[in-house]
Design an enzyme around this catalytic site. Structure first.
Site, PDB file in Angstrom:
ATOM      1  N   CYS B 156      33.719  42.684  56.595  1.00  0.00           N
ATOM      2  CA  CYS B 156      32.343  42.984  55.737  1.00  0.00           C
ATOM      3  C   CYS B 156      31.274  43.359  56.610  1.00  0.00           C
ATOM      4  CB  CYS B 156      32.225  41.651  55.064  1.00  0.00           C
ATOM      5  SG  CYS B 156      33.634  41.045  53.985  1.00  0.00           S
ATOM      6  N   HIS B 289      23.462  37.294  54.949  1.00  0.00           N
ATOM      7  CA  HIS B 289      24.621  37.946  54.337  1.00  0.00           C
ATOM      8  C   HIS B 289      24.946  37.279  53.028  1.00  0.00           C
ATOM      9  CE1 HIS B 289      28.525  39.695  54.541  1.00  0.00           C
ATOM     10  NE2 HIS B 289      29.273  38.529  54.561  1.00  0.00           N
ATOM     11  N   HIS B 326      28.794  41.709  46.695  1.00  0.00           N
ATOM     12  CA  HIS B 326      29.178  41.732  47.883  1.00  0.00           C
ATOM     13  C   HIS B 326      29.914  43.248  47.931  1.00  0.00           C
ATOM     14  CE1 HIS B 326      30.487  41.588  51.912  1.00  0.00           C
ATOM     15  NE2 HIS B 326      31.015  40.193  52.080  1.00  0.00           N
TER      16      HIS B 326
END
Lengths: 346, 397
Positions: B156, B289, B326
């Site tokens: 990620c 994040h 995400h």
């Protein structure tokens, strides 16, 4: 200009675990035996050269992180640790290691198992499998074994990526971001990957494993080999064919001499080999083609080529060796390794 | 940074996305790309892609056949390319971050390979096109540039690392320009993977909420055009903002769990500040994040608290995943463009779904659309496997 030395090598291949096994197989120059990989629903299996079981079992497998890790992670870890070498009697704890793991297929075994479970019943798909399918998983696991690791990258691409990573690792060293760097290329095999390779040529024999080069600017770390150059990556386009790219890569490298070694990527499959064979038609020196012995290991195979080139120079068999990586769908790239002359003052 | 293109569930392009991020509205809806009827969670931030792509150098037939990930990437790159005003060139590095590339094609390959009787029709094309290097080559073909291509798959953090690595290439003198970005499309394997881990919120993610219950998966892409200041000024380019700092670190704690004290996140932010030659007091906004999972947000909040010190009490923080989910390999690049938008237009992106801020957060969370005076923004990407990246952006001039 900083000199970049080869500080270590590691290999896991169908020949066995370790660079000596790779060296013996390549010296014998005889294709290793193939084994069948069953393809569900087919009477004719694929042919492959798998990695034999490690004996003795590597000590690092006792680490909790490796309890469920993939075969790919095992190969990458073994190659990296071999290249790092035995822990010195007086370790330097502040020595920072950079790690680059290069993959093309990634963790195909767990990906296959997990997606099969998803299609059968997603509510029963195992949460233990999914994390290991991620491209970054091997690098994550291996970095745990290496101690102070400030920089870790996983690069994905075709087999040429291995030398792109070597060039990047050299940048990290020269910029002072790490003290040593490990570049690992790895692949694991299953029937689905063999199926994909089969579609490009029925004569390809799928194989698996890993190879690693360690790099350092410190001559004291050197195995007696230094990296002279890595060419620009010659990226394929519709207007820039694999053959043109291979030729451009070859033209960026020294002409070579009768004493030099070329480790190429030829595997005995005429159609796939043709561009690379044409680029190196006039090579004046000796040749070694690891894929003819070991099979199509994609990025693992490109790593074996580079390890074999460095090993030949390190053992004094050749004063220089060139590795030619003509990848399948991204780029052609090459490198030249030299016997390291003693630095001034030594 | 002289060009930026973005595709998210808010839509295509800077304007519609700026409006979306400024409002903070959420985009989660039932997934229609694949069967989620037997999944625990059924929501994602799915993108509505247009039927046709912008005209490029790709033959129309090839463009029409592109997979979802390639289309998303191409749309973002087209906007960045046009905004930058670049022309076909040689030696333009391309640095992309992704976790899955064209995995939808890989899934299709799998289904056909295991089917009985097996069908080989189209399988070589699927095997080639699911690989991210093919998607990178498509970009090069579309815009007529040549150069080395780098695909970073640091989970990620891939998109953040891609921008950071491109920045390193330019600073290191490898090139005066680079095209960089991140992308990922929704795939069944990844959705089911996070669902198997019980990481997906059944209701939509609420980063840093005390009652958060997981992440929401999204899809999209962002691509930016990076060049040296001399290059940009020399051709009179409109400079959107500066990338002034970058760092990447690795968290050894666990494959799927960050260290609860946020050690690696702290190091990433501190080193990025060092590279930018600034300190936390100089940062006006943190794009976290902030996935919405209990463990990530706890770790990141701890890292921000420790890194910011006394500055934390007044430092605005938000996670734009609250709106678009995400984006995995695309997240870092998309959030970089969000920072550019915030710096250029002087607002803070809110999390309007936040109800009860987790008391671990010693910093104010942006909960309502807010105008603000911003000079410097920091963006975190804290990935699976412990791969982290922090980027720092500054308003220009």
């Amino acid at each position: 200009m900083s000199r970049v030395f080869i500080s270590g090598m590691g290999a896991v291949s169908p020949a066995g675990w370790g660079v000596p096994a790779l060296r013996r197989a390549l010296a014998a120059a005889s294709p290793l035996p193939v084994q069948p990989i069953e393809r569900p629903g087919w009477t004719r299996p694929f042919l492959a050269r798998p990695v034999p079981e490690a004996s003795p079992r590597p000590a690092f497998l006792a680490h909790p992180r490796f309890r469920r890790a993939s075969s790919l992670t095992h190969y990458v870890a073994a190659a990296a640790l071999e290249a790092l070498g035995p822990a010195p009697a007086n370790p330097v704890p502040e020595r920072r290691v950079g790690l680059i793991v290069c993959l093309q297929s990634g963790c195909v075994q767990y990906s296959y198992r997990f997606f099969k479970e998803v299609l059968e019943n997603p509510s029963m798909a195992s949460p233990l499998l999914f994390p290991e399918t991620v491209f970054a998983a091997p690098a994550s696991h291996v970095s745990v074994l290496l101690g102070e690791v400030p920089l870790v990258h996983t690069l994905v691409g075709d087999p040429g990526v291995f030398l792109q990573a070597v060039a990047l690792a050299a940048d990290w060293l020269i910029a002072g971001r790490v003290d040593r760097a490990l570049v690992v290329g790895g692949e694991e095999a299953n029937w689905l990957r063999a199926d994909a390779i089969w579609h490009f040529d029925h004569g390809c024999v799928s194989s698996a494993g890993a190879g690693c080069l360690g790099l350092s600017l410190d001559p004291a770390d050197s195995l007696g080999v230094e990296l002279e150059t890595v060419t620009d990556p010659q990226t394929y386009l519709s207007t820039w064919s694999r053959g043109q790219a291979a030729l451009a890569m070859r033209q960026q490298l020294p002409a070579g001499s009768a004493e030099d070694l070329l480790c190429d990527g030829l595997q005995g499959v005429r159609r796939l080999d043709a561009p690379e064979a044409a680029a190196w038609q006039a090579w004046p020196g000796s040749r070694l083609s690891p894929k003819r012995v070991l099979g199509e290991g994609l990025i693992a195979a490109s790593a074996w080529q580079c390890v074999a080139a460095c090993d030949a120079v390190a053992r004094g068999s050749f004063p220089a060796a060139t590795a030619s990586l003509v990848g399948c769908n991204q780029q052609a790239i090459g490198a030249r390794f030299l016997r390291a002359a003693a630095p001034a003052g030594q | 940074m002289t060009g930026a293109g973005i595709v998210t569930a808010y839509g295509l392009g800077w304007s519609v996305n700026a409006a979306g991020f400024r409002s903070g509205r959420t985009t989660f809806r039932p997934v229609t790309l694949f069967d989620v009827s037997r999944q625990r969670s059924k929501l994602a931030a799915q993108v509505d892609l247009p039927d046709t792509l912008p005209a490029t150098r790709l033959p129309a037939r090839q463009a029409a056949r592109l997979d979802r990930a390639s289309r998303t990437l191409l749309l973002a790159a087209d906007e960045a390319w046009r905004q930058a005003g670049w022309e076909a060139t040689e030696n333009l590095p391309l640095v992309l971050g992704t976790t899955s590339g064209g995995m939808l094609l890989g899934e299709d390959y799998f289904k056909r390979a295991v089917g009985f009787p097996a069908s080989h029709r189209g399988q070589p094309t699927r095997a080639l096109h699911y690989q991210p290097q093919t998607q990178g080559r498509i970009l090069a073909e579309a815009f007529g540039f040549q150069g080395p291509m780098w695909i970073i798959a640091n989970a990620c953090a891939s998109g953040g690392n891609a921008l950071g690595q491109a920045w390193e290439f330019i600073r290191g003198g490898r090139s005066t320009r680079a095209l960089a970005g991140g992308y990922d499309a929704l795939t069944q394997l990844v959705f089911a993977g996070f669902d198997a881990l019980q990481s997906i919120s059944p209701t939509g993610c609420r980063p840093f909420d005390a009652h958060r219950d997981g992440l929401s998966v999204g899809e999209g892409a962002a691509v930016v055009a990076l060049e040296t200041l001399d290059s940009a000024l020399g051709r009179g380019a409109d400079i959107l903002g500066e990338l002034i700092g970058y760092s990447s670190t690795i968290d050894h704690h666990h494959l799927t769990q960050p260290h609860p004290d946020g050690d690696a996140g702290l190091t990433a932010m501190s080193r990025a500040c060092d590279s930018a030659q600034i300190n936390p007091a100089d940062v006006d906004y943190v794009n976290a994040h902030g996935t919405g999972t209990p463990l990530n947000d706890q770790s990141e909040a701890a890292a921000i608290n420790r890194w910011a010190g006394s500055r934390a009490a007044t430092l605005p923080v938000s996670s734009t995943k609250a709106g678009i989910g995400h984006l995995l390999g695309g997240a870092g690049a998309v959030e970089a463009v969000v920072c550019l938008m915030a710096l250029r237009e002087q607002w803070l992106p809110p999390e309007i779904s936040l109800e009860t801020p987790d008391p671990i957060c010693r910093f104010p969370l942006v909960r309502q659309p807010t105008d603000a005076r911003l000079r410097v923004a920091l963006s975190n990407s804290l990935g699976f496997g412990g791969a982290n990246a922090t980027l720092i952006f500054r308003q220009f001039p």
